[in-house]
Enzyme design. Structure first.
Site, short mmCIF file in Angstrom:
data_model
loop_
_atom_site.label_atom_id
_atom_site.label_comp_id
_atom_site.label_asym_id
_atom_site.label_seq_id
_atom_site.Cartn_x
_atom_site.Cartn_y
_atom_site.Cartn_z
N GLU A 138 -6.80 8.83 6.54
CA GLU A 138 -7.02 9.48 7.84
C GLU A 138 -7.49 10.93 7.70
O GLU A 138 -6.78 11.87 8.08
CB GLU A 138 -5.75 9.40 8.70
CG GLU A 138 -5.34 7.97 8.98
CD GLU A 138 -4.15 7.85 9.92
OE1 GLU A 138 -3.58 8.88 10.32
OE2 GLU A 138 -3.79 6.71 10.27
N ASN A 161 -7.36 1.98 9.94
CA ASN A 161 -6.03 2.19 10.52
C ASN A 161 -6.22 2.14 12.03
O ASN A 161 -6.87 3.02 12.61
CB ASN A 161 -5.48 3.59 10.17
CG ASN A 161 -5.19 3.75 8.69
OD1 ASN A 161 -5.47 2.86 7.89
ND2 ASN A 161 -4.65 4.89 8.33
N GLU A 221 -3.72 0.07 8.05
CA GLU A 221 -2.54 0.34 8.88
C GLU A 221 -2.73 -0.29 10.25
O GLU A 221 -3.83 -0.30 10.79
CB GLU A 221 -2.32 1.85 9.09
CG GLU A 221 -1.90 2.59 7.87
CD GLU A 221 -1.61 4.07 8.14
OE1 GLU A 221 -1.29 4.44 9.29
OE2 GLU A 221 -1.72 4.85 7.18
N HIS A 232 -2.45 11.14 0.83
CA HIS A 232 -1.92 10.88 2.17
C HIS A 232 -1.22 12.16 2.62
O HIS A 232 -0.02 12.17 2.87
CB HIS A 232 -0.99 9.67 2.14
CG HIS A 232 -0.73 9.04 3.49
ND1 HIS A 232 -0.96 7.71 3.76
CD2 HIS A 232 -0.27 9.56 4.64
CE1 HIS A 232 -0.63 7.44 5.01
NE2 HIS A 232 -0.19 8.56 5.57
N ARG A 281 0.87 -1.18 0.00
CA ARG A 281 0.00 0.00 0.00
C ARG A 281 0.90 1.23 0.00
O ARG A 281 1.73 1.40 0.91
CB ARG A 281 -0.90 0.00 1.25
CG ARG A 281 -1.71 1.28 1.34
CD ARG A 281 -2.59 1.38 2.57
NE ARG A 281 -3.19 2.70 2.55
CZ ARG A 281 -3.20 3.55 3.57
NH1 ARG A 281 -2.70 3.21 4.74
NH2 ARG A 281 -3.74 4.73 3.43
N TYR A 285 -4.44 1.77 15.84
CA TYR A 285 -3.20 1.79 16.64
C TYR A 285 -3.46 1.56 18.12
O TYR A 285 -2.93 0.64 18.70
CB TYR A 285 -2.45 3.11 16.42
CG TYR A 285 -1.83 3.18 15.04
CD1 TYR A 285 -0.57 2.64 14.80
CD2 TYR A 285 -2.52 3.73 13.97
CE1 TYR A 285 0.00 2.66 13.53
CE2 TYR A 285 -1.97 3.75 12.69
CZ TYR A 285 -0.71 3.22 12.47
OH TYR A 285 -0.17 3.23 11.22
O1 IFM Z 1 2.94 7.41 9.98
C1 IFM Z 1 1.57 7.52 10.21
C2 IFM Z 1 0.81 7.43 8.91
O2 IFM Z 1 1.21 8.39 8.00
C3 IFM Z 1 -0.66 7.63 9.18
N1 IFM Z 1 -1.13 6.75 10.20
C4 IFM Z 1 -0.37 6.68 11.43
C5 IFM Z 1 1.08 6.42 11.13
C6 IFM Z 1 1.88 6.34 12.43
O3 IFM Z 1 1.78 7.52 13.15
#
Ligand code: IFM
Length: 475
Positions: free
Chosen positions: A165, A295, A355, A120, A76, A297
């Site tokens: 995002e 995405n 992500e 992005h 990606r 985290y």
């Molecule tokens: O590096 C970033 C990415 O560009 C967008 N999502 C989170 C990642 C980690 O912070």
């Protein structure tokens, strides 16, 4: 216990143009808002920028060879708009288009499927000079830019994402001011969130009308927000608002064609000028998508704090919570919850993990190895959570680890490393980390072994955390 993934599951890794390409001033590329933002001292740790990054622009063949060696099914990556249209509108830079065409051919030649994000965050500075995403023209130009890219690559690229995002591109960039263009004005941030989605809608329309074939989605950063003190009514309400701005503000217009009423009302009460909410534009942004990109985290806990304007929700980790070097708590059960929520509350039928990853401070040992066992552990926990969501009936068709290589981590510069591949930024040497070797094995086996004790402990944790509460106003 061995966790096995569905046949045909897509294992990939992700990146983004400004974070890896470098070559910021070559072959006719125009200036982006990130080039400009990085010039102001204090904006980026250690005064870094993405001007050189991982030099993937020149080294893409080596990188693709490494991907092939790891057995990646997919890569990606994103297209840098200023490489294609240096001024954001009008004239097309053939050399920029040719670069992405070569990259796509190299990937396909190695048996790796490209998944391409159109935006992005590297907006051409020339468009920012005319108001950026606050100006409805930017959305129109984005639709036109998308058409140029589909025309050039659509014969070979069959998987697209419009935006990455939008929360960050709107709120972090225009309210928090920690991303380019570094504006601190909430009404601007809301307006940007709206016209980003108009742009998304125009790109989607262009894709459908052009019959390019393949699928198209969007990549959203969605994470759970819980009350810090579950007994406190004020914290509970703060958590609903924190969820409102991060998750529902971005899910509802796409999937329900409306903005969350409780948030609209809250912002109105705070005297914030709201976006226009035009019926035809809401229709445009809620056209059918082929998949939602998630995405994920980390989750966070909300404390009611009126100083944290406008949501009055300060985000924290509970005491003694294990967290990454970015202080992102380890919350893998939240990954599963979010996936289940997307299906149960929004009826999402197809999800791609666009992500997921963690930041570490890696060290190259005297033997020349990078032993990033914390990343391996993070991946095990999150892939196990993903496996549980699959078992619960959520349709996830692939996983793109963030990130293929270490790269330019925005305001944090090169300090936090997210890669499966270590980059020596002086020599540009690549070293496959322990996590990269582990991930290659996961791909080869379409699964991995995990300890029964861990799975048992997660079972206990899940029942103690209980079900996620959903707000009245939205999801
Ligand atoms: O590096 C970033 C990415 O560009 C967008 N999502 C989170 C990642 C980690 O912070």
């Amino acid at each position: 216990m061995k966790l096995t993934f569905p046949k045909d599951f897509i294992w990939g890794a992700a990146s983004a143009s400004y974070q890896v390409e470098g070559a910021a001033f070559e072959d006719g590329r125009g200036e982006s808002i990130w080039d400009r933002y990085c010039q102001t001292p204090g904006n980026i740790e250690a005064g870094d920028s993405g001007a050189a990054a991982c030099d993937q622009y020149h080294r893409y063949k080596d990188d693709v060879a490494l991907m092939k060696k790891m057995g990646l099914h997919a890569y990606r990556c994103s297209i840098g708009w200023p490489r294609i249209q240096p001024d954001g509108a009008g004239a097309v830079n053939q050399k920029g288009l040719d670069y992405y065409s070569r990259l796509v051919d190299e990937l396909l030649g190695a048996g790796i499927t490209p998944f391409i994000t159109l935006y992005h965050w590297d907006l051409p500075q020339a468009l920012q000079d005319r108001g950026g995403w606050c100006n409805p023209d930017t959305a129109k130009y984005f639709g036109a830019y998308a058409g140029i890219v589909f025309d050039k690559l659509g014969d070979r690229v069959k998987h697209w994402m419009t935006l990455n995002e939008p929360y960050c591109a709107a709120i972090v960039s225009n309210h928090v001011g920690r991303h380019a263009p570094g504006i601190r004005d909430f009404a601007t941030a809301l307006r940007v969130s709206y016209f980003l989605y108009v742009g998304h809608g125009l790109a989607l329309k262009c894709f459908r009308e052009g019959n390019y074939g393949g699928d198209i989605g969007i990549a959203l950063n969605l994470m759970n927000r819980m009350p810090y003190n579950p007994q406190s009514e004020a914290d509970k309400a703060a958590a609903v608002r924190a969820d409102g701005i991060l998750n529902r503000w971005f899910l509802d217009p796409l999937l329900r064609g409306t903005y969350p009423a409780d948030m609209v009302e809250w912002y109105r009460r705070k005297g914030i000028t709201l976006p226009p909410f035009e019926t035809d534009e809401l229709r445009l942004m809620s056209q059918k998508l082929d998949f939602i990109g998630l995405n994920y985290y980390n989750d966070a806990w909300a404390v009611h704090n009126p100083a944290d304007w406008p949501e009055e929700a300060e985000l924290r980790n509970p005491p003694h919570t294990p967290a990454s070097v970015r202080d992102w708590a380890l919350t893998e059960t939240g990954f599963e919850k979010m996936l289940i929520r997307l299906k149960a509350k929004y009826g999402v039928q197809k999800i791609l993990i666009t992500e997921n990853g963690t930041a570490t401070h890696d060290l190259v040992s005297v033997e020349g190895r990078v032993e990033d066992s914390q990343r391996v552990d993070y991946l095990k926990r999150h892939l196990a959570a993903l496996h549980r969501a699959l078992a619960a009936g959520v349709n996830v068709f692939g996983y793109m680890q963030w990130s293929f290589t270490d790269n330019f981590e925005w305001a944090f510069g090169y300090d936090s490393r997210f890669g499966l591949v270590y980059i020596d930024y002086v020599t540009q040497k690549r070293i496959l980390k322990q996590s990269g070797e582990w991930y290659a094995q996961v791909i080869a086996n379409n699964g991995f072994d995990i300890s029964d004790d861990y799975l048992a402990s997660i079972g206990a944790l899940k029942s103690s955390v209980g079900a996620l509460k959903f707000s009245k106003g939205g999801a």
